[in-house]
Design a protein around this motif. Structure first.
Motif, PDB file in Angstrom:
ATOM      1  N   MET A   1       0.848  -1.183   0.000  1.00  0.00           N
ATOM      2  CA  MET A   1       0.000   0.000   0.000  1.00  0.00           C
ATOM      3  C   MET A   1       0.892   1.245   0.000  1.00  0.00           C
ATOM      4  O   MET A   1       1.861   1.340   0.735  1.00  0.00           O
ATOM      5  N   THR A   2       0.528   2.161  -0.837  1.00  0.00           N
ATOM      6  CA  THR A   2       1.289   3.396  -0.995  1.00  0.00           C
ATOM      7  C   THR A   2       0.823   4.432   0.023  1.00  0.00           C
ATOM      8  O   THR A   2      -0.365   4.565   0.274  1.00  0.00           O
ATOM      9  N   ASP A   3       1.763   5.198   0.592  1.00  0.00           N
ATOM     10  CA  ASP A   3       1.363   6.200   1.582  1.00  0.00           C
ATOM     11  C   ASP A   3       0.893   7.476   0.893  1.00  0.00           C
ATOM     12  O   ASP A   3       1.153   7.716  -0.288  1.00  0.00           O
ATOM     13  N   SER A   4       0.201   8.311   1.646  1.00  0.00           N
ATOM     14  CA  SER A   4      -0.435   9.502   1.082  1.00  0.00           C
ATOM     15  C   SER A   4       0.578  10.509   0.544  1.00  0.00           C
ATOM     16  O   SER A   4       0.308  11.187  -0.449  1.00  0.00           O
ATOM     17  N   ASP A   5       1.756  10.614   1.151  1.00  0.00           N
ATOM     18  CA  ASP A   5       2.770  11.548   0.660  1.00  0.00           C
ATOM     19  C   ASP A   5       3.252  11.151  -0.736  1.00  0.00           C
ATOM     20  O   ASP A   5       3.428  12.010  -1.599  1.00  0.00           O
ATOM     21  N   ALA A   6       3.455   9.857  -0.951  1.00  0.00           N
ATOM     22  CA  ALA A   6       3.902   9.382  -2.266  1.00  0.00           C
ATOM     23  C   ALA A   6       2.820   9.621  -3.317  1.00  0.00           C
ATOM     24  O   ALA A   6       3.120  10.025  -4.445  1.00  0.00           O
ATOM     25  N   ILE A   7       1.585   9.383  -2.952  1.00  0.00           N
ATOM     26  CA  ILE A   7       0.480   9.607  -3.889  1.00  0.00           C
ATOM     27  C   ILE A   7       0.374  11.091  -4.230  1.00  0.00           C
ATOM     28  O   ILE A   7       0.254  11.461  -5.400  1.00  0.00           O
ATOM     29  N   LEU A   8       0.439  11.943  -3.223  1.00  0.00           N
ATOM     30  CA  LEU A   8       0.348  13.387  -3.453  1.00  0.00           C
ATOM     31  C   LEU A   8       1.489  13.863  -4.362  1.00  0.00           C
ATOM     32  O   LEU A   8       1.267  14.657  -5.281  1.00  0.00           O
ATOM     33  N   LYS A   9       2.674  13.354  -4.138  1.00  0.00           N
ATOM     34  CA  LYS A   9       3.817  13.737  -4.971  1.00  0.00           C
ATOM     35  C   LYS A   9       3.607  13.285  -6.422  1.00  0.00           C
ATOM     36  O   LYS A   9       3.860  14.045  -7.359  1.00  0.00           O
ATOM     37  N   ALA A  10       3.129  12.054  -6.615  1.00  0.00           N
ATOM     38  CA  ALA A  10       2.925  11.525  -7.972  1.00  0.00           C
ATOM     39  C   ALA A  10       1.825  12.280  -8.712  1.00  0.00           C
ATOM     40  O   ALA A  10       1.930  12.504  -9.920  1.00  0.00           O
ATOM     41  N   TRP A  11       0.762  12.635  -7.989  1.00  0.00           N
ATOM     42  CA  TRP A  11      -0.355  13.333  -8.635  1.00  0.00           C
ATOM     43  C   TRP A  11      -0.136  14.840  -8.699  1.00  0.00           C
ATOM     44  O   TRP A  11      -0.860  15.529  -9.399  1.00  0.00           O
ATOM     45  N   GLU A  12       0.837  15.338  -7.935  1.00  0.00           N
ATOM     46  CA  GLU A  12       1.153  16.760  -7.815  1.00  0.00           C
ATOM     47  C   GLU A  12       0.041  17.478  -7.038  1.00  0.00           C
ATOM     48  O   GLU A  12      -1.130  17.386  -7.388  1.00  0.00           O
ATOM     49  N   PRO A  13       0.398  18.174  -5.974  1.00  0.00           N
ATOM     50  CA  PRO A  13      -0.600  18.799  -5.090  1.00  0.00           C
ATOM     51  C   PRO A  13      -1.610  19.695  -5.809  1.00  0.00           C
ATOM     52  O   PRO A  13      -2.793  19.689  -5.469  1.00  0.00           O
ATOM     53  N   GLU A  14      -1.161  20.437  -6.829  1.00  0.00           N
ATOM     54  CA  GLU A  14      -2.090  21.327  -7.533  1.00  0.00           C
ATOM     55  C   GLU A  14      -3.017  20.568  -8.478  1.00  0.00           C
ATOM     56  O   GLU A  14      -3.935  21.155  -9.052  1.00  0.00           O
ATOM     57  N   ASN A  15      -2.802  19.269  -8.630  1.00  0.00           N
ATOM     58  CA  ASN A  15      -3.636  18.432  -9.489  1.00  0.00           C
ATOM     59  C   ASN A  15      -4.511  17.489  -8.654  1.00  0.00           C
ATOM     60  O   ASN A  15      -4.844  16.396  -9.091  1.00  0.00           O
ATOM     61  N   THR A  16      -4.860  17.915  -7.445  1.00  0.00           N
ATOM     62  CA  THR A  16      -5.711  17.075  -6.598  1.00  0.00           C
ATOM     63  C   THR A  16      -6.925  17.864  -6.123  1.00  0.00           C
ATOM     64  O   THR A  16      -6.921  19.096  -6.097  1.00  0.00           O
ATOM     65  N   ILE A  17      -7.941  17.096  -5.764  1.00  0.00           N
ATOM     66  CA  ILE A  17      -9.168  17.675  -5.235  1.00  0.00           C
ATOM     67  C   ILE A  17      -9.638  16.783  -4.085  1.00  0.00           C
ATOM     68  O   ILE A  17      -9.560  15.554  -4.183  1.00  0.00           O
ATOM     69  N   PRO A  18     -10.089  17.385  -2.978  1.00  0.00           N
ATOM     70  CA  PRO A  18     -10.549  16.552  -1.863  1.00  0.00           C
ATOM     71  C   PRO A  18     -11.879  15.867  -2.187  1.00  0.00           C
ATOM     72  O   PRO A  18     -12.659  16.362  -2.991  1.00  0.00           O
ATOM     73  N   TYR A  19     -12.068  14.710  -1.615  1.00  0.00           N
ATOM     74  CA  TYR A  19     -13.385  14.068  -1.660  1.00  0.00           C
ATOM     75  C   TYR A  19     -13.802  13.840  -0.209  1.00  0.00           C
ATOM     76  O   TYR A  19     -12.953  13.778   0.690  1.00  0.00           O
ATOM     77  N   PRO A  20     -15.101  13.719   0.050  1.00  0.00           N
ATOM     78  CA  PRO A  20     -15.591  13.651   1.440  1.00  0.00           C
ATOM     79  C   PRO A  20     -15.416  12.272   2.081  1.00  0.00           C
ATOM     80  O   PRO A  20     -16.384  11.595   2.420  1.00  0.00           O
ATOM     81  N   ARG A  21     -14.170  11.853   2.268  1.00  0.00           N
ATOM     82  CA  ARG A  21     -13.857  10.516   2.780  1.00  0.00           C
ATOM     83  C   ARG A  21     -14.545  10.215   4.110  1.00  0.00           C
ATOM     84  O   ARG A  21     -15.232   9.203   4.253  1.00  0.00           O
ATOM     85  N   GLU A  22     -14.347  11.062   5.090  1.00  0.00           N
ATOM     86  CA  GLU A  22     -14.914  10.802   6.422  1.00  0.00           C
ATOM     87  C   GLU A  22     -16.451  10.766   6.388  1.00  0.00           C
ATOM     88  O   GLU A  22     -17.074   9.921   7.031  1.00  0.00           O
ATOM     89  N   GLU A  23     -17.037  11.683   5.642  1.00  0.00           N
ATOM     90  CA  GLU A  23     -18.499  11.712   5.498  1.00  0.00           C
ATOM     91  C   GLU A  23     -18.995  10.422   4.855  1.00  0.00           C
ATOM     92  O   GLU A  23     -19.969   9.827   5.305  1.00  0.00           O
ATOM     93  N   TRP A  24     -18.306   9.972   3.801  1.00  0.00           N
ATOM     94  CA  TRP A  24     -18.725   8.753   3.119  1.00  0.00           C
ATOM     95  C   TRP A  24     -18.532   7.520   3.994  1.00  0.00           C
ATOM     96  O   TRP A  24     -19.344   6.598   3.962  1.00  0.00           O
ATOM     97  N   LEU A  25     -17.464   7.488   4.776  1.00  0.00           N
ATOM     98  CA  LEU A  25     -17.259   6.364   5.692  1.00  0.00           C
ATOM     99  C   LEU A  25     -18.418   6.254   6.683  1.00  0.00           C
ATOM    100  O   LEU A  25     -18.846   5.151   7.034  1.00  0.00           O
ATOM    101  N   ASP A  26     -18.922   7.411   7.127  1.00  0.00           N
ATOM    102  CA  ASP A  26     -20.053   7.419   8.067  1.00  0.00           C
ATOM    103  C   ASP A  26     -21.377   7.121   7.379  1.00  0.00           C
ATOM    104  O   ASP A  26     -22.243   6.468   7.948  1.00  0.00           O
ATOM    105  N   GLU A  27     -21.532   7.610   6.164  1.00  0.00           N
ATOM    106  CA  GLU A  27     -22.821   7.548   5.471  1.00  0.00           C
ATOM    107  C   GLU A  27     -23.061   6.265   4.676  1.00  0.00           C
ATOM    108  O   GLU A  27     -24.171   5.736   4.652  1.00  0.00           O
ATOM    109  N   PHE A  28     -22.046   5.759   3.994  1.00  0.00           N
ATOM    110  CA  PHE A  28     -22.227   4.627   3.085  1.00  0.00           C
ATOM    111  C   PHE A  28     -21.907   3.303   3.771  1.00  0.00           C
ATOM    112  O   PHE A  28     -21.016   3.236   4.614  1.00  0.00           O
ATOM    113  N   PRO A  29     -22.598   2.238   3.369  1.00  0.00           N
ATOM    114  CA  PRO A  29     -22.332   0.929   3.969  1.00  0.00           C
ATOM    115  C   PRO A  29     -21.062   0.234   3.469  1.00  0.00           C
ATOM    116  O   PRO A  29     -20.669  -0.785   4.018  1.00  0.00           O
ATOM    117  N   ALA A  30     -20.397   0.778   2.447  1.00  0.00           N
ATOM    118  CA  ALA A  30     -19.168   0.157   1.945  1.00  0.00           C
ATOM    119  C   ALA A  30     -18.161   0.006   3.078  1.00  0.00           C
ATOM    120  O   ALA A  30     -18.029   0.898   3.922  1.00  0.00           O
TER     121      ALA A  30
END
Length: 177
Positions: A1-30
């Motif tokens: 599993m790749t850590d978040s720093d490596a992913i951010l570096k590969a995608w470049e910080p200005e090429n990312t957008i947040p998604y509502p991870r915590e909200e979805w963890l609470d809301e969705f049954p996945a």
């Protein structure tokens, strides 16, 4: 599993957008294990993924409830699209299972892209590394073969069908050598 720093570096910080991870963890049954460790997505990932949906038929993170007949309703959340077809080919999170499906809006088709949201982010991470290291045609087919092996180790289900989204993308990489 790749850590978040490596992913951010590969995608470049200005090429990312947040998604509502915590909200979805609470809301969705996945299951929580289906989600990536990061709470962001790439905005643009060459020809394979875009989260840039401004002006498209569906907004990023829109909810879609598909009537599956006797099987009930399939609840999806839009997380991106195919860059060349943002109105019709949507990457969606199955909010019950955590799978990523490609929804053909016009014809109602569904195709498995990845067995988990987490696997999708790993695929996009490795794809970004492949693109960043690309120096042209020489050796690309060999590198595409190595990328296929890496992706298959992460999510063999995503590559099980020869006509799957990822298989087609990888064949195109290898053929451009």
């Amino acid at each position: 599993m790749t850590d978040s720093d490596a992913i951010l570096k590969a995608w470049e910080p200005e090429n990312t957008i947040p998604y509502p991870r915590e909200e979805w963890l609470d809301e969705f049954p996945a299951p929580a294990a289906a989600y990536p460790v990061v709470d962001f997505l790439p905005i643009d990932m060459s020809a394979v993924f875009t989260a840039y949906l401004e002006g498209a038929r569906f907004d990023l993170y829109s909810r879609i409830n598909l009537d599956m007949g006797p099987d009930g309703t399939l609840a999806l959340a839009v997380i991106g699209a195919v860059p060349d077809d943002r109105d019709d080919m949507l990457f969606c999170l199955d909010t019950d299972s955590g799978r990523i499906l490609l929804l053909g809006v016009g014809d109602g088709t569904l195709e498995l892209v990845n067995s988990t949201f987490k696997a999708l982010t790993e695929f996009l991470y490795h794809f970004a590394l492949f693109i960043d290291a690309d120096t042209g045609g020489f050796g690309r087919a060999k590198r595409a073969k190595a990328l296929r092996a890496t992706l298959n180790a992460i999510d063999p289900e995503a590559l099980a069908d020869r006509e799957s989204w990822w298989n087609v993308a990888l064949m195109q990489l290898g053929s451009k050598a």
